[in-house]
Design a protein around this motif. Structure first.
Motif, PDB file in Angstrom:
ATOM      1  N   ASN A 171       0.829  -1.209   0.000  1.00 26.24           N
ATOM      2  CA  ASN A 171       0.000   0.000   0.000  1.00 26.24           C
ATOM      3  C   ASN A 171       0.863   1.258   0.000  1.00 26.24           C
ATOM      4  O   ASN A 171       0.356   2.363   0.052  1.00 26.24           O
ATOM      5  N   GLY A 172       2.195   1.060  -0.018  1.00 26.42           N
ATOM      6  CA  GLY A 172       3.108   2.183  -0.162  1.00 26.42           C
ATOM      7  C   GLY A 172       3.362   2.948   1.126  1.00 26.42           C
ATOM      8  O   GLY A 172       4.150   3.884   1.133  1.00 26.42           O
ATOM      9  N   ARG A 173       2.721   2.547   2.226  1.00 30.66           N
ATOM     10  CA  ARG A 173       2.910   3.290   3.462  1.00 30.66           C
ATOM     11  C   ARG A 173       4.096   2.739   4.233  1.00 30.66           C
ATOM     12  O   ARG A 173       4.603   1.665   3.944  1.00 30.66           O
ATOM     13  N   GLN A 174       4.524   3.522   5.247  1.00 31.18           N
ATOM     14  CA  GLN A 174       5.716   3.110   5.980  1.00 31.18           C
ATOM     15  C   GLN A 174       5.379   2.086   7.057  1.00 31.18           C
ATOM     16  O   GLN A 174       4.253   2.017   7.538  1.00 31.18           O
ATOM     17  N   PHE A 175       6.388   1.335   7.457  1.00 27.52           N
ATOM     18  CA  PHE A 175       6.246   0.370   8.541  1.00 27.52           C
ATOM     19  C   PHE A 175       5.791   1.099   9.807  1.00 27.52           C
ATOM     20  O   PHE A 175       6.301   2.191  10.074  1.00 27.52           O
ATOM     21  N   PRO A 176       4.911   0.611  10.645  1.00 24.23           N
ATOM     22  CA  PRO A 176       4.201  -0.653  10.504  1.00 24.23           C
ATOM     23  C   PRO A 176       2.845  -0.532   9.817  1.00 24.23           C
ATOM     24  O   PRO A 176       2.086  -1.478   9.845  1.00 24.23           O
ATOM     25  N   GLN A 177       2.561   0.656   9.221  1.00 22.35           N
ATOM     26  CA  GLN A 177       1.270   0.788   8.534  1.00 22.35           C
ATOM     27  C   GLN A 177       1.325   0.116   7.157  1.00 22.35           C
ATOM     28  O   GLN A 177       0.313   0.006   6.484  1.00 22.35           O
ATOM     29  N   ASN A 178       2.508  -0.290   6.771  1.00 20.17           N
ATOM     30  CA  ASN A 178       2.650  -0.914   5.465  1.00 20.17           C
ATOM     31  C   ASN A 178       1.857  -2.223   5.426  1.00 20.17           C
ATOM     32  O   ASN A 178       1.928  -3.029   6.337  1.00 20.17           O
ATOM     33  N   ARG A 179       1.092  -2.398   4.393  1.00 14.36           N
ATOM     34  CA  ARG A 179       0.341  -3.634   4.201  1.00 14.36           C
ATOM     35  C   ARG A 179       0.562  -4.114   2.780  1.00 14.36           C
ATOM     36  O   ARG A 179       0.772  -3.311   1.875  1.00 14.36           O
ATOM     37  N   ALA A 180       0.494  -5.399   2.606  1.00 14.87           N
ATOM     38  CA  ALA A 180       0.652  -5.942   1.264  1.00 14.87           C
ATOM     39  C   ALA A 180      -0.621  -6.680   0.888  1.00 14.87           C
ATOM     40  O   ALA A 180      -1.341  -7.178   1.748  1.00 14.87           O
ATOM     41  N   VAL A 181      -0.882  -6.707  -0.410  1.00 20.25           N
ATOM     42  CA  VAL A 181      -1.957  -7.561  -0.888  1.00 20.25           C
ATOM     43  C   VAL A 181      -1.307  -8.524  -1.878  1.00 20.25           C
ATOM     44  O   VAL A 181      -0.386  -8.148  -2.603  1.00 20.25           O
ATOM     45  N   TYR A 182      -1.731  -9.765  -1.828  1.00 19.20           N
ATOM     46  CA  TYR A 182      -1.187 -10.770  -2.737  1.00 19.20           C
ATOM     47  C   TYR A 182      -2.213 -11.012  -3.824  1.00 19.20           C
ATOM     48  O   TYR A 182      -3.363 -11.316  -3.532  1.00 19.20           O
ATOM     49  N   ILE A 183      -1.775 -10.843  -5.044  1.00 24.22           N
ATOM     50  CA  ILE A 183      -2.716 -10.941  -6.160  1.00 24.22           C
ATOM     51  C   ILE A 183      -2.282 -12.064  -7.103  1.00 24.22           C
ATOM     52  O   ILE A 183      -1.316 -11.914  -7.844  1.00 24.22           O
ATOM     53  N   PRO A 184      -2.977 -13.186  -7.063  1.00 22.95           N
ATOM     54  CA  PRO A 184      -2.637 -14.256  -8.013  1.00 22.95           C
ATOM     55  C   PRO A 184      -3.096 -13.836  -9.414  1.00 22.95           C
ATOM     56  O   PRO A 184      -4.259 -13.521  -9.606  1.00 22.95           O
ATOM     57  N   ILE A 185      -2.169 -13.787 -10.347  1.00 22.90           N
ATOM     58  CA  ILE A 185      -2.490 -13.383 -11.713  1.00 22.90           C
ATOM     59  C   ILE A 185      -2.192 -14.550 -12.648  1.00 22.90           C
ATOM     60  O   ILE A 185      -1.054 -15.009 -12.731  1.00 22.90           O
ATOM     61  N   SER A 186      -3.219 -14.994 -13.331  1.00 25.44           N
ATOM     62  CA  SER A 186      -3.014 -15.985 -14.384  1.00 25.44           C
ATOM     63  C   SER A 186      -3.641 -15.370 -15.626  1.00 25.44           C
ATOM     64  O   SER A 186      -4.052 -14.217 -15.612  1.00 25.44           O
ATOM     65  N   CYS A 187      -3.732 -16.153 -16.703  1.00 26.69           N
ATOM     66  CA  CYS A 187      -4.442 -15.667 -17.880  1.00 26.69           C
ATOM     67  C   CYS A 187      -5.836 -15.262 -17.431  1.00 26.69           C
ATOM     68  O   CYS A 187      -6.504 -15.993 -16.712  1.00 26.69           O
ATOM     69  N   GLN A 188      -6.275 -14.076 -17.832  1.00 25.26           N
ATOM     70  CA  GLN A 188      -7.575 -13.576 -17.372  1.00 25.26           C
ATOM     71  C   GLN A 188      -8.727 -14.046 -18.274  1.00 25.26           C
ATOM     72  O   GLN A 188      -9.865 -13.667 -18.069  1.00 25.26           O
TER      73      GLN A 188
END
Lengths: 702, 257, 195
Positions: free
Chosen positions: B59-76
């Motif tokens: 999410n671009g924020r600094q630690f510890p507000q930083n969060r990640a999202v995991y996005i599985p991308i395959s052929c859409q």
């Protein structure tokens, strides 16, 4: 007539030939065949054809012993999945059938000469001879014999204890970092030091975990606490458990014990502790004195957390009970410092859940009433005292820095490893004895220290063992006959001992077997024979015995265990501005095995989902402060040495911290071994108590 | 002879990004199922071969507000103006009318990589190296999926081998339509968080169709009008705002600058 | 007119035709004998009376078993049936030792082709002979012919080099599959027959 071939003749002939060829099938089929030829290079592997079948067994790659179903072509597994609606497998389990073909697999005993470019094959007789000689020397007083056991409580573990019984001072030790080894601290706290204890997670509504990968199969959380459990995770980095937790408290590495004392301080000063606490904590007054030195403001400054967050957590723990507080092993980071663990585990007594500290019900041993060498802790061994070290990595490996063991070895010590692979800990040995990997032999998966009830699974082989693999129990027998030690009995293999144990469980008629795709457990008492029990286990079933009763009478002593380092040294100034806290990082499953499938390169090398082996990650701000903002390659310096690392920046890393990916290393991922290969985890130098969960390090360009 | 009409389906999936914890089991199961070879030692993120790749976006924020999202991308699995189909000079790509799956026949591919340039999702992969497994590991290959050679493009096809197996099972019992329970792609099967819902988007009773219409469901780069059949959902607004971004490029940007 | 010109031309034409029609087809394929001479006729004939599906069954899961494993042969062939050398060899080398016979499959499709028997049997109700011809009544196993370049079985192209005037079951190329699919209105796309 003179026959002279003219240019014109050649042209005529060629013209005729061209028309003739076009009128024949040759050019057309040749074009077709050539096109097909380019699609079928002979070096493109072809899947084997054959009859399809399925088989079930238990995954032997970690203590969770997931039941799995293998899809087979001609009896050879091509895919593994969770059997009968069980929790889906992790990446390691999904690729478990690749491991017998891992490039690091060995099928002949190896000798690793110090300084030699590559290991050499030797005969098993030579290994037995050398090991027996070292054993005989130890008997005559040259030093002690130690067996490092990566999965305690197996029949194989028992066989080692039986062999070492005749050697004074010889002990079996759980490999450093083995899951649940943090709970050792509980034993020492308990008023009845003769009994092994553990924490019972069952029925907990709140779990406060300090670094334990509780959401990743540790202690089988999903099974013991289904549904509504609040997880509070204390960890300096956003591990998978932190990611899955309800609250994540990112305390600075090394300050976990202080945080526990801060929580204790809040609980006591807000009178949130039950009145019975003065009885369950024997030295409550002394403990209160220590805790009083950690008021919220000081703890907040040391841990880097907001005081409100700490206070809120303390209140939540008291309000939303029953609460269990666990000090676990961060994957690759091993246990926390001993005094930290005492501070953390002591919270259980303070929260009035002393009953959750239970006697650990022991798993029946394969044979009763035989003399056995004791089980000891590595820290209790004097330095430079071990003359013969046997690393039993036949059932899995544990990632730990070699320094932890190395400083216990005498200068002329012999190190012998049992492992299917020339990878992981086995690379530190003088001799490596090849054992059969998962799916090629019987493997036992007993309960780990993180489980309150004894349990046992049997992983039955689905593949024939490759020639050369040596059964670890058979190796014990070989050593016994070489050293003229009488072991009694006629057991000679893992299977024979495991069958004896299963027969004992059947005779005692305790517990029940949970079977994949059956909702109800099968009581052992309802099984007609030990063979029936064996068959149920070999098909992915898990036997669970009776949970030990909680002991409300238990009293613990905390003050002494809190030690000097916690109360005085915490918060001491860093050595220099450039000093960072190095925190080892890895996915849980990869720290429990010597090798992983090369296909996991999809996660490590071909995507950025997981940091590649040996790479260091720090926050952009820290990098900027160190002048490493635009640096890709760096050198990391620790008391244990230095190494080149690739540097990546991530806002998700705590300031002043560098995360080092310690597992899997490149050899574990299937790369060819280089003579100068050094595992990243060996950069970590342990503290005096053997812990390496965070250490000081420096990063420089280059 | 009777006509061979089967019910047409439009398979798709809905991935709950709030459930995904980035464990990578989907990507591993995908490689095992589809005989995707281990990385060549010189392979990188750019030259890798991953039909399903989990992207980590912060999410671009600094630690510890930083969060990640995991996005599985395959052929859409684009349904409209499918970019890869329209550019292929070789007819190696088409949309299967029975399943809506965008195919890729590697044996037909000549390796021009025009489709890779055309794909807005970077979901197509080129075989830069010969497919190679450690000695003996060939015994673990799945016979339902062919091995691709160096020099061709490949991509996710919703585990077409599993669809074919389900189809054959139905046919053996005289049925034209498959039992939906028999056709579940490997990634869906492997997800420990049950974050992926798979099914026929045209069947209003299917969980996938319902989930794709739920609030907070979105698709990546919907503005291009390619009608992808892979939906995502998240209750977090910053995650939904990623829909118009090229998430395959974000990680390196975020970490570098 | 000097006859040498047309003669040279004819010579070129004739040698190319000879090469293309006679020599090349011989060069194109490599013949391999089957490991055992098996007679379908004996098994499907009156005295034994087996059907195709007894040894080549289609499972409920839609998977076609292909060639039978040695376990299928075992019940009758634990002891030598008859007196032929072939039978003795079969029993001694394969049945007794539990080894599988490395048959060469005439109808084996290339690796990138997906073919399921199930829809053709279960939905289209095709008899085996539609694609395999009178193989079930053969007394001898003809040599397996493998294309030297593509390593495909000759049965894919079919026995006739020109693919003209062939029987219905001769040839198993993509065009052959497609022609039948088209004739019967089967919806096709690449992945219908490819994997």
């Amino acid at each position: 007539m003179r026959f002279e071939v003219t240019r014109r003749d050649v042209m005529r002939f060629a013209g005729g030939a061209a028309i003739g060829a076009a009128l024949s099938p040759m050019p057309w089929t040749l074009t077709d065949d050539l096109a097909i030829w380019t699609q079928n290079w002979r070096w493109i592997p072809r899947p084997s054809k054959g009859e399809r079948s399925t088989a079930t067994t238990a995954c032997a790659l970690c203590a969770a012993a997931c039941p799995l179903e293998a899809n087979c072509v001609g009896k050879s597994p091509i895919a593994l999945r969770a059997a009968g609606g069980a929790q889906p497998l992790c990446s390691l389990g999904l690729t478990g059938h690749h491991l017998p073909w891992h490039p690091a697999r060995i099928t002949r005993p190896q000798r690793i000469e110090r300084g030699a470019a590559r290991p050499a094959s030797v005969s098993i007789e030579a290994v037995v001879r050398e090991t027996a000689r070292a054993m005989a020397a130890a008997r005559s007083g040259s030093g002690s014999v130690v067996v490092l056991d990566s999965r305690p409580d197996r029949s194989g573990s028992w066989a080692w204890q039986r062999l070492l019984a005749s050697i004074e001072g010889a002990v079996v030790v759980a490999t450093p970092g083995t899951e649940g080894s943090s709970l050792d601290a509980l034993d020492a706290l308990s008023s009845d030091a003769t009994r092994l204890t553990t924490l019972d997670l069952a029925g907990a509504r709140t779990i406060l975990s300090f670094g334990a990968p509780v959401a990743e199969g540790w202690g089988r959380l999903s099974e013991c606490c289904p549904g509504d459990v609040t997880l509070v995770q204390v960890e300096p980095m956003r591990s998978r458990s932190a990611e899955l937790s309800d609250h994540w408290l990112p305390a600075r590495p090394g300050t976990e014990g202080v945080l526990a004392l801060g929580i204790a301080n809040t609980l006591i000063s807000a009178s949130l502790v039950p009145s019975s606490v003065t009885e369950s904590i024997a030295d409550f007054a002394a403990y209160t004195d220590i805790v009083a030195r950690f008021p919220l403001a000081r703890v907040a400054a040391i841990t880097g957390l907001a005081a409100d967050d700490i206070a809120l957590t303390a209140r939540e723990l008291a309000a939303n009970g029953p609460t269990v507080v666990v000090a676990g092993e961060q994957p690759g980071g091993g246990p926390l410092r001993r005094s930290d663990r005492v501070a953390i585990l002591g919270l259980n007594a303070l929260l009035g859940s002393a009953g959750r500290i239970v006697d650990r019900a022991e798993l029946l041993s394969p044979r009763a009433g035989e003399p056995l060498a004791p089980v000891a802790r590595l820290e209790s061994l004097p330095g430079r005292s071990v003359a013969l070290l046997v690393i039993d990595a036949s059932a899995g490996d544990v990632a730990f820095p070699w320094h932890v063991v190395d400083r216990k070895l005498a200068s002329s010590a012999l190190v012998v490893a049992l492992s299917p692979y020339l990878a992981g800990t086995a690379r530190h040995a003088d001799f490596v004895v090849p054992t059969a990997p998962f799916l090629e032999a019987i493997h036992e998966i007993p309960s780990s220290r993180t489980e309150a009830a004894p349990a046992l699974s049997i992983s039955a082989p689905l593949l024939p063992a490759r020639e050369g693999a040596i059964d670890p129990v058979a190796f014990v027998r070989m050593l016994a006959s070489a050293g003229q030690i009488d072991l009694g009995g006629d057991w000679s293999s893992t299977e024979s001992l495991a069958r004896e144990r299963v027969a004992r469980i059947h005779a005692a008629a305790i517990g029940s077997v949970a079977q994949p795709s059956e909702s109800a457990s099968l009581p052992v008492a309802s099984l007609a024979s030990a063979d029936e029990l064996w068959d149920a286990l070999a098909k992915g079933g898990r036997w669970t015995g009776d949970r030990a009763a909680a002991n409300p009478e238990r009293r613990v002593e905390l003050a002494a265990g809190l030690g000097v380092d916690l109360t005085r040294e915490v918060g001491a100034a860093q050595a220099s501005d450039r000093t960072l806290k190095l925190v080892p990082r890895a996915a849980r499953e990869t720290t429990l095995t010597a090798v992983v499938s090369p296909v996991l390169s999809k996660l490590y090398r071909e995507s950025q989902l997981r940091r590649s082996p040996g790479s260091a990650t720090l926050s952009p701000r820290t990098a900027a402060a160190l002048g490493l903002r635009n640096v890709r390659a760096a050198r990391i310096l620790t008391a244990g040495g230095s190494a080149h690392v690739s540097l990546s920046l991530d806002e998700g890393v705590m300031a002043g911290v560098v995360e080092l990916t310690v597992a899997p290393d490149l050899i574990a991922l299937g790369d060819a071994a280089r003579a100068d290969h050094r595992m990243a985890i060996d950069l970590l130098t342990p503290a005096a108590d053997g812990s390496w969960s965070s250490i000081d390090a420096e990063l420089v360009e280059g | 002879m009777e006509s061979a009409e089967t019910t047409l389906a439009r398979y798709g999936m809905v991935i709950d990004l709030d459930r995904c914890n980035g464990c990578g089991a989907c990507a591993t199961a995908c490689a095992v199922e589809n005989n995707v070879p281990p990385a060549n030692t010189s392979a990188t993120e750019r030259t890798g071969l991953t039909w399903l790749r989990v992207q980590r976006v912060s999410n671009g924020r600094q630690f510890p507000q930083n969060r990640a999202v995991y996005i599985p991308i395959s052929c859409q699995q684009c349904g409209e103006h499918t970019p890869c189909v329209s550019v292929c000079p070789q007819n190696a790509v088409d949309v299967n009318p029975e399943t809506g799956v965008v195919s890729q026949v590697p044996a037909r591919c000549l390796g021009c990589r025009y489709c890779m340039a055309a794909c807005p999702f970077h979901a197509r992969y080129f075989n830069w190296f010969d497919p190679k497994w450690p000695d003996g590991m060939e015994a673990t290959l799945n016979p339902d999926v062919s091995i691709r050679m160096r020099g061709v493009v490949e991509k996710c096809n919703f585990c077409h081998g599993r669809w074919q197996a389900a189809k054959a099972k139905a046919a053996a019992n005289g049925a034209r339509d498959i039992d939906p329970a028999d056709y579940v792609p490997a990634c869906v099967d492997a997800c420990p968080e049950k974050a992926i819902t798979f099914g026929n988007l045209d069947d209003p009773r299917s969980d996938a169709a319902r989930a794709s219409k739920s609030a907070n469901a979105f698709r990546f780069l919907e503005k291009l009008g390619t009608d992808p059949k892979v939906y995502y959902r998240s209750d977090r607004a910053w995650v939904r705002r990623l829909a118009d971004a090229d998430v395959t490029a974000r990680e390196s940007e975020a970490s570098r600058g | 007119m000097n006859p040498r010109g047309p003669l040279t031309f004819a010579l070129g034409l004739a040698s190319a035709l000879a090469l293309g029609w006679v020599a090349y087809p011989r060069l194109q394929y490599r013949s391999v004998e089957q490991p055992i001479q098996f007679s379908h006729k004996i098994h499907t004939g009156e005295s034994v009376g087996m059907t195709c599906a007894e040894c080549h069954p289609l499972g409920d899961d839609g998977r076609f078993a292909g060639l039978p494993s040695i376990a299928t042969c075992e019940p009758c062939h634990t002891e030598t049936q008859g007196t032929t050398k072939n039978e003795k060899h079969f029993v001694e080398q394969y049945v007794t030792k539990g080894r599988e016979v490395p048959w060469l499959v005439y109808a084996r499709q290339p690796e990138n082709v997906y073919f399921a028997h199930a829809p053709h049997i279960g939905l289209a109700h095709l008899p085996c002979e539609r694609c395999h011809g009178p193989h079930g009544g053969s007394d001898q196993l003809r040599p397996y012919q493998e294309n030297r370049l593509s390593s495909y079985s000759r049965d894919i192209w079919g026995p006739s080099a020109t693919r003209l005037a062939r029987a219905e079951w001769e040839g198993m190329k993509m065009t052959d599959c497609s022609a039948c699919h088209e004739a019967h209105g089967v919806r096709e796309s690449c992945l219908t027959c490819h994997k």
